[in-house]
Scaffold this active site. Structure first.
Site, mmCIF file in Angstrom:
data_model
loop_
_atom_site.group_PDB
_atom_site.id
_atom_site.type_symbol
_atom_site.label_atom_id
_atom_site.label_comp_id
_atom_site.label_asym_id
_atom_site.label_seq_id
_atom_site.Cartn_x
_atom_site.Cartn_y
_atom_site.Cartn_z
ATOM 1 N N ASP A 182 0.828 -1.209 -0.029
ATOM 2 C CA ASP A 182 -0.027 0.000 0.231
ATOM 3 C C ASP A 182 0.940 1.158 0.018
ATOM 4 O OD1 ASP A 182 -2.154 1.763 0.092
ATOM 5 O OD2 ASP A 182 -2.926 0.940 1.912
ATOM 6 N N ASP A 189 -2.455 2.258 -6.117
ATOM 7 C CA ASP A 189 -1.386 2.127 -5.262
ATOM 8 C C ASP A 189 -1.689 1.133 -4.239
ATOM 9 O OD1 ASP A 189 -4.018 3.131 -4.039
ATOM 10 O OD2 ASP A 189 -3.091 4.389 -2.492
ATOM 11 N N GLU A 190 -2.284 -0.051 -4.732
ATOM 12 C CA GLU A 190 -2.502 -1.048 -3.819
ATOM 13 C C GLU A 190 -2.442 -2.511 -4.541
ATOM 14 O OE1 GLU A 190 -5.476 -2.448 -0.016
ATOM 15 O OE2 GLU A 190 -5.975 -0.684 -1.376
#
EC number: 2.7.7.7
Length: 451
Positions: free
Chosen positions: A11, A105-106
């Site tokens: 993350d 973003d993960e």
């Protein structure tokens, strides 16, 4: 459940805000908030400096401004975020063929499938190497969680924030989960959490003690049984490399309610074009066109139309969305509009009528630029020049001073800070909004820190 912590969850830390700080040297170490800047905008991401004032994602932007009046408030720049995300996902792909992106973003990574790890020591080594590679490639930081299941890996990455790594050894799951809030488990949102609280269950240990039968009685068979397993640390969901999209959609919330039907139709057509851009970027076409309308009283209407075959033609989607709009009563005003496409396929049934429609001019009474920017409200005003809009955070380039970004605008003027990734904090200059030497530009690539 695995015997080794070989599922990794990454993350990125305050991703949008961190990317803005990396791109804008004058904002490093300062509170930054990214999101919709209008009266009804919401926070997409807040930097850790802004979070100290109580600002968080999904918060109304007006509330964020009250909490942190001196923060920098910027519009999102998704082209930059996608570019950085692509770099990060490429690093994950080096570790394993099984990478499951959850957002820009993960992502989850199956380290065992790629031979990158087989026990705790090699998993930790792979995680630390990934963090170093991300920093060296993008200049940004990410937090890593390692565990024997996806659920626990995600919990671990949350504990690792910011810029850390947490590894949960298999066999310690119940001890770790027991004292945590029930909200830490997937599928337990505010409503379920409150329902469990009223039943006297506030921690994961409470759920484990209650047992499956009680949870099924409270929450139903599927949800109760799943929650009972998770409370014991059990999660056997695999990392899935391809997450099939079920639909593609875009929507906009307007600063003030829209009343004019011509303006509403123009906005619907503009959203349809944006939706098709996303549809094509995902490599799909679709059969069902969906229109979403939230009215002045917050009531939300959804209308759909299924075509005879899948399409990715802008004109077909525009015309279908416009037909759906005709059946919606917008009396009183519209707060939000959305257009989506579902029933996705990876091919397109050719439509000669759509091809012909694509060659026509934009919506009657509106210039192409006006339709794209959503600036035209009345047909007779279409030919009138519109003042250029300079939202805070937008990339610009000046013929004399070079690249910079908009710090603010108003009363016919725009203030620009001239700096770029890797430069020292730059100087600020102010121009007329229609200065011919000032133009919008694409984001510059981020520059990783030296060394």
């Amino acid at each position: 459940m695995r015997a080794a912590p070989t599922i990794l969850h990454l993350d990125m830390d305050a991703f949008f805000a961190a990317a803005e700080q990396a791109a804008k040297p004058s904002l490093r170490g300062k509170p930054v908030v990214v999101g919709g800047l209008g009266p009804r905008g919401v926070v997409a991401t807040a930097s850790y400096e802004a979070r100290r004032f109580g600002v968080h994602s999904a918060m109304p932007m007006a509330q964020a401004r009250r909490l942190a009046p001196n923060a920098a408030y910027l519009v999102p720049r998704f082209s930059l975020y996608r570019s950085v995300s692509d770099q990060v996902m490429a690093l994950l792909a080096r570790l394993s063929p099984l990478v499951e992106p959850l957002s820009l973003d993960e992502a989850f990574v199956d380290l065992e499938a790629g031979g990158a790890a087989y026990d705790s020591a090699t998993a930790r080594e792979a995680g630390e190497r990934l963090r170093r590679d991300i920093l060296g490639t993008t200049g940004l930081t990410g937090s890593v969680g390692l565990a024997g299941s996806k659920m626990l890996a995600k919990i671990a990455s949350e504990e690792a924030k910011p810029d850390g790594l947490v590894l949960i050894e298999p066999g310690t799951e119940r001890e770790l989960l027991g004292p945590k809030s029930v909200r830490v488990l997937p599928g337990v949102g505010p409503a379920t959490g409150e329902h469990l609280r009223r039943a006297g269950m506030t921690t994961v240990a409470d759920l484990a003690e209650a047992g499956e039968d009680e949870l099924v009685r409270l929450l139903g068979r599927a949800h109760g049984a799943a929650l009972a397993r998770m409370a014991l640390g059990h999660d056997d969901r695999p990392v899935v490399a391809e997450r099939d999209a079920k639909s593609v959609s875009v929507e906009d919330t307007f600063d003030t309610d829209l009343h004019d039907r011509v303006r509403i139709r123009i906005e619907v057509e503009r959203l349809a074009d944006r939706c098709v851009e996303r549809l094509r970027a995902s490599g799909h076409s679709g059969r069902t066109i969906v229109l979403k309308v939230r009215r002045y009283d917050f009531s939300t209407l959804t209308r759909s139309e299924t075509l005879r075959g899948p399409t990715d033609a802008p004109a077909v989607v525009r015309e279908a969305a416009a037909r759906l709009l005709e059946a919606v009563d917008t009396t009183g005003g519209v707060r939000l509009l959305g257009v989506g496409v579902s029933g996705l396929a990876d091919y397109t049934q050719e439509d000669l009528f759509a091809q012909a429609a694509d060659e026509r001019e934009p919506a009657e009474g509106a210039s192409a630029q006006a339709v794209e920017e959503g600036l035209t409200a009345e047909p007779e005003a279409a030919a009138a020049p519109a003042e250029r809009h300079w939202p805070a955070g937008r990339d610009v380039r000046h013929a004399v001073y070079g690249p910079g970004w908009v710090q603010g605008s108003g009363v016919g003027r725009v203030t620009v800070r001239f700096e770029e990734p890797g430069s020292p904090p730059g100087r600020v200059r102010t121009f007329l909004v229609d200065d011919p030497d000032l133009e919008p530009s694409d984001p510059l690539p981020l520059v990783p820190p030296a060394g």
